[in-house]
Each structure stands twice: as C-alpha cells, then as structure tokens.
Design a protein around this motif. Structure first.
Motif, mmCIF file in Angstrom:
data_model
loop_
_atom_site.group_PDB
_atom_site.id
_atom_site.type_symbol
_atom_site.label_atom_id
_atom_site.label_comp_id
_atom_site.label_asym_id
_atom_site.label_seq_id
_atom_site.Cartn_x
_atom_site.Cartn_y
_atom_site.Cartn_z
ATOM 1 N N GLU A 144 1.913 -9.045 -10.420
ATOM 2 C CA GLU A 144 2.582 -9.067 -9.115
ATOM 3 C C GLU A 144 3.975 -9.684 -9.221
ATOM 4 O O GLU A 144 4.946 -9.178 -8.645
ATOM 5 C CB GLU A 144 1.742 -9.867 -8.111
ATOM 6 C CG GLU A 144 0.418 -9.231 -7.726
ATOM 7 C CD GLU A 144 0.566 -8.103 -6.720
ATOM 8 O OE1 GLU A 144 1.672 -7.907 -6.172
ATOM 9 O OE2 GLU A 144 -0.431 -7.405 -6.498
ATOM 10 N N ILE A 147 6.376 -7.342 -10.963
ATOM 11 C CA ILE A 147 6.823 -6.321 -10.015
ATOM 12 C C ILE A 147 7.934 -6.881 -9.124
ATOM 13 O O ILE A 147 8.983 -6.256 -8.907
ATOM 14 C CB ILE A 147 5.641 -5.856 -9.139
ATOM 15 C CG1 ILE A 147 4.603 -5.112 -9.967
ATOM 16 C CG2 ILE A 147 6.130 -4.978 -7.994
ATOM 17 C CD1 ILE A 147 3.308 -4.849 -9.209
ATOM 18 N N LYS A 148 7.719 -8.078 -8.598
ATOM 19 C CA LYS A 148 8.670 -8.664 -7.652
ATOM 20 C C LYS A 148 10.040 -8.888 -8.288
ATOM 21 O O LYS A 148 11.063 -8.563 -7.684
ATOM 22 C CB LYS A 148 8.114 -9.978 -7.107
ATOM 23 C CG LYS A 148 6.962 -9.797 -6.120
ATOM 24 C CD LYS A 148 6.272 -11.105 -5.802
ATOM 25 C CE LYS A 148 7.134 -12.048 -5.010
ATOM 26 N NZ LYS A 148 6.382 -13.277 -4.623
ATOM 27 N N TYR A 151 11.762 -5.422 -8.854
ATOM 28 C CA TYR A 151 12.263 -4.836 -7.611
ATOM 29 C C TYR A 151 13.463 -5.613 -7.082
ATOM 30 O O TYR A 151 14.425 -5.032 -6.564
ATOM 31 C CB TYR A 151 11.163 -4.810 -6.551
ATOM 32 C CG TYR A 151 10.193 -3.666 -6.668
ATOM 33 C CD1 TYR A 151 10.626 -2.361 -6.908
ATOM 34 C CD2 TYR A 151 8.827 -3.875 -6.512
ATOM 35 C CE1 TYR A 151 9.726 -1.307 -6.999
ATOM 36 C CE2 TYR A 151 7.916 -2.829 -6.597
ATOM 37 C CZ TYR A 151 8.376 -1.544 -6.848
ATOM 38 O OH TYR A 151 7.487 -0.505 -6.939
ATOM 39 N N THR A 169 -5.132 -6.985 -7.215
ATOM 40 C CA THR A 169 -4.384 -7.296 -5.997
ATOM 41 C C THR A 169 -3.587 -6.060 -5.605
ATOM 42 O O THR A 169 -3.341 -5.177 -6.435
ATOM 43 C CB THR A 169 -3.468 -8.499 -6.231
ATOM 44 O OG1 THR A 169 -2.698 -8.278 -7.426
ATOM 45 C CG2 THR A 169 -4.276 -9.775 -6.401
ATOM 46 N N GLY A 171 -0.507 -5.025 -4.984
ATOM 47 C CA GLY A 171 0.650 -4.532 -5.720
ATOM 48 C C GLY A 171 0.264 -3.985 -7.076
ATOM 49 O O GLY A 171 0.628 -2.863 -7.446
ATOM 50 N N SER A 174 -1.684 -0.741 -6.960
ATOM 51 C CA SER A 174 -0.883 0.461 -6.733
ATOM 52 C C SER A 174 -0.444 1.117 -8.030
ATOM 53 O O SER A 174 -0.063 2.290 -8.039
ATOM 54 C CB SER A 174 0.357 0.110 -5.903
ATOM 55 O OG SER A 174 0.004 -0.468 -4.669
ATOM 56 N N GLU A 188 -1.106 1.251 -0.495
ATOM 57 C CA GLU A 188 -0.423 1.131 -1.777
ATOM 58 C C GLU A 188 1.079 0.994 -1.581
ATOM 59 O O GLU A 188 1.646 1.407 -0.569
ATOM 60 C CB GLU A 188 -0.703 2.361 -2.648
ATOM 61 C CG GLU A 188 -2.162 2.527 -3.020
ATOM 62 C CD GLU A 188 -2.397 3.692 -3.982
ATOM 63 O OE1 GLU A 188 -1.416 4.145 -4.604
ATOM 64 O OE2 GLU A 188 -3.552 4.129 -4.106
ATOM 65 N N ILE A 189 1.731 0.426 -2.580
ATOM 66 C CA ILE A 189 3.186 0.377 -2.612
ATOM 67 C C ILE A 189 3.711 1.801 -2.755
ATOM 68 O O ILE A 189 3.239 2.553 -3.625
ATOM 69 C CB ILE A 189 3.676 -0.481 -3.790
ATOM 70 C CG1 ILE A 189 3.266 -1.938 -3.601
ATOM 71 C CG2 ILE A 189 5.186 -0.368 -3.958
ATOM 72 C CD1 ILE A 189 3.599 -2.816 -4.784
#
Length: 458
Positions: A144, A147-148, A151, A169, A171, A174, A188-189
């Motif tokens: 997670e 990913i953050k 992005y 979880t 994120g 997805s 989903e994202i």
C-alpha cells in the motif's frame, strides 16, 4: 531430540487434540485459508525444519510458514541473539511518532531495534540506490505504501501481471490477478491494467509476445501512435520477481528484458514485491537481483517480521503525516527479530546455501521422473512441482502430511516447497524421499486424471 538425527514420526494427522484445537478456534475465527488441522505445540521440541504438534507427531516443515519463518523453528542463529533480550511492556509502541533504544548507541546497540533494521535494509538495497525505508505491520501495508509513494510522484495508471498476488487490503487487492475469490465484489482502484507474466520456455504461448506494433502486450498498449495508454499516465509496474500465489513461476529472460527496455524507454517506476521471494530465498538476497532491471521500490515482509517499503529518499513525500499511522517501526521485538534474521542470513552464507540446496532439490525431483509431475521450477529454495491435475496436487499434500511432511499448494495445480534457509543436504534428501513415497501412494495414484475447471484457477 536432535536436529541432526531427527526424522518425522506420525501416528495420526490430524490427531484428536489437533481437531479439538481447530474446532475451538473455529468457533470465533473468521473463515480464512487454513490448509489442514496442523497445530504446532510451542511447548514441545522444535528446531530448523522440524516441529512437534499437539498430538506428539514430529513433522518436517517444508513451508517455513509461507516464508515467514525463513530459518524454521527456534533456530540458534536467531535464538542466541533474542535470548539476550529482557522483555518489557509494551513491546509495540507508536513507532511513527516516537523512537526507541534498547540500550547502547545507534551504531552499537545492546539489542538492535527499528533503527538498525532500517540500516540493514538500506545496506542490502544500496546497489539500487535505495536509501530510505518505511516500516509497517505487514506485506500488504508495505505494498500500500509503495503504491502511495509512486502515485504521489505522478501518473494515475498501474500495470500488474496475470497471476499476481500483492495482498488483501483494498489497494493491494486491486493489483491481484491470481484467484477471483480474492477480489470478487470488492471496490478497486481504477486505472489498473493487466499484462501476461511470461514464464514460457521456447515459443511464447501466454500472450505476452504479439504481432502488434510493439511486439509485446505492454509495448503495444504504450505505443506512441497505435497504443491506447499514454505512457506518461503510467505511475508504476508492480512485479513479483518470482510469482508466489500464481504458481511459483519464474519470468522468462525475454520477458524480463522487454520490461527493462520498456522501463528505459518510458521511465515508469517498478515496484518489486519481495514479500515471499526476498531475503535470499531465491539464491540472491533479493529476487530482483536475478533480473536485468533496477527497482524503484522494494517491498518486504514475512521473514523480515515487519513490513518494509524501501526506495530512494527522493521518492518519499516530504510532508509529515503523508505516510503514517502504521506501527511497524514501533514493534520492538519484531524489529530485533528482523535484524537477527538479516544478520544470520549474511553471516552464515545462507544465500549460498539456498542456491546449493535448491540445486540439490531440483536434481532429486528431476531424477525421480514421476509420470504425475509435468513441471519443476523455481529458484533457490522457492521451489514448485506442478502436477498433472489439481486433484492429484491435493492428494499429494494430504499423502505427504500423513507421512510427516508439511507442504502447500500454489497456482492451480502446483505444490510449493519452502525449506528453511539453512536446510541441510540430509534434510533435503529426507523431505524428497517422503515426497516420492507420497507420490507413489494409492491416494495419489487414484486421484482424478482429468483437469478440472475452477474459479481458483490462475
């Protein structure tokens, strides 16, 4: 009992006490993925790959708790360090808000902790210029946070691969493309695109190679005039350097080189999900070390005892509170275990041992030449045997358990073996002899000879 002479000894699996424990646990436990009613008795003898269950059965564990216990049970390489640790309360603090010392200085602590775990992580990833890490509780949290930060650096699309598993979880979920039961019905994202994970040998049959303008599934979509995804919209590609849930598949050399070329051309970030493949399991410290491209982010957990997101400091947001509220950096005991694990792997040359014992395991299984085995694959001690049918795989798991060998399924019809990193030649021979005996058992021979169709297929 002595590890050097121990052998599995099974009266009944599961025994009466194991059934009682499992039944009682199930009264209040949410449905999950328990494979069988194996109940480890922590009060009885266990060392390395050997353990004792609540009915007194001695088992040879070739799962390493899905790589979460890389050195097996009560290994002196870990315990000798932890025996020095005088336990305190609390053992888990608000580690993103406060710091902790276990005595001594940061460079020479009495007992290592989160600070030293950060040191070890960045030391072992320095060849990728990854100099900063964020600690969390689990592998899913590590993903997670990866990913953050990706992005936050730009782009709103993500690339994942067929067969991928990155966590539960939302994120991370997805990005999963292994079993439909994991994602069905959950939000989903948006913007996640799937491409094949090519493990083909010889001619590509998985759909990665194409006759399109780019020559492969991702290059076609990113093509500047004939593609349907502007490359600048892609934030990251996440990849397991060897797939776990997806069947322990190893990427083909051509697939890996294509990814390297696309990264060089378009500049998207790569997240290497090392939660199962990392920490020397594949015969290199990090699974990505086998591949021809550098990661921008590495995620780790399981054997590390906490979750970790490792990247270059420039990729992490500068604002305080942008990443927070996950407390892996405050798990005092788990951090000490993580440091002890990394130190043991390096000090005892266990990456080299993983390579040697992995070769031994591969050769023994290949030489056995069972009519039911259709593929043998993996790197180091992240090893899989694919059976001709899913029913046969399930029968083999049960037959091995009856003989005292713990294994796990993966993918659709593959069996995975994850011996501890310091497994010996004797233990590999012992485990494979049990496996071969199970393969010849009536239970396995009588399993369905035809392929089934299931939502759990990769």
């Amino acid at each position: 009992m002595n590890r050097e002479t121990a052998e599995p000894s099974v009266t009944e699996m599961p025994g009466e006490r194991a059934k009682q424990w499992a039944d009682h646990h199930g009264q209040h436990a949410a449905p999950s993925t328990y494979v069988y009613d194996f109940v480890w008795d922590t009060s009885e003898w266990a060392e390395g790959p050997f353990c004792t269950d609540v009915d007194g059965n001695v088992l040879l564990d070739f799962t390493s708790h899905v790589a979460s216990a890389p050195l097996g049970y009560n290994n002196p390489k870990i315990m000798d360090t932890l025996d020095e640790f005088g336990l305190v309360d609390p053992l888990k603090i608000a580690g993103q808000d406060f710091y902790v010392s276990n005595g001594g200085t940061p460079d020479d602590p009495d007992i290592p902790g989160p600070t030293q775990l950060l040191d070890r992580l960045t030391e072992t990833t320095s060849h990728y210029d990854l100099d900063t890490a964020f600690l969390s509780n689990s592998g899913a949290e590590a993903v997670e946070n990866a990913i953050k930060i990706c992005y936050a650096d730009g782009g709103h699309r993500a690339i994942t691969t067929e067969g991928a598993f990155h966590g539960r979880t939302l994120g991370a979920l997805s990005l999963n493309r292994s079993k439909s039961v994991q994602r069905r019905g959950y939000p989903e994202i948006p913007g996640v695109v799937s491409v094949p994970y090519c493990s083909c040998t010889g001619e590509c049959t998985c759909g990665w190679k194409t006759d399109g303008p780019g020559g492969n599934a991702l290059a076609d979509r990113l093509h500047p005039t004939r593609g349907n995804i502007p490359p600048e919209e892609v934030s990251f590609l996440i990849i397991e350097p060897q797939q776990g849930e997806g069947g322990y598949r190893v990427p083909s050399d051509e697939f890996a080189q294509d990814i390297a070329d696309l990264k060089a051309e378009h500049g998207f970030k790569i997240i290497s999900d090392e939660i199962q493949a990392g920490l020397g399991r594949t015969g290199e410290m990090w699974g990505i070390d086998h591949l021809p491209f550098d990661p921008d982010v590495i995620t780790s957990a399981k054997g590390l005892r906490v979750g970790a997101t490792v990247a270059n400091g420039d990729l992490f947001p500068e604002e305080k509170g942008r990443l927070s509220s996950t407390w892996g950096a405050g798990d005092i005991l788990a951090s000490a275990q993580g440091v002890a694990t990394l130190d043991a792997i390096q000090e005892h040359d266990l990456v080299d041992n993983a390579r040697k014992r992995g070769r031994q395991l591969t050769e023994l299984v290949a030489d056995f030449d069972s009519e039911y085995v259709v593929d043998v694959r993996g790197r180091g001690l992240m090893f899989a045997i694919e059976l001709d049918t899913k029913d046969r795989r399930e029968a083999l798991v049960k037959a091995a358990l009856e003989r005292g060998l713990l294994t796990l399924g993966c993918g659709y019809k593959a069996l995975r073996l994850l011996p501890p990193m310091d497994v010996t030649a004797r233990e590999i021979e012992l485990g494979t002899s049990i496996l071969f005996d199970a393969l010849e058992s009536p239970r396995v021979k009588q399993a369905s000879p035809s392929l089934e169709h299931s939502e759990d297929a990769v």
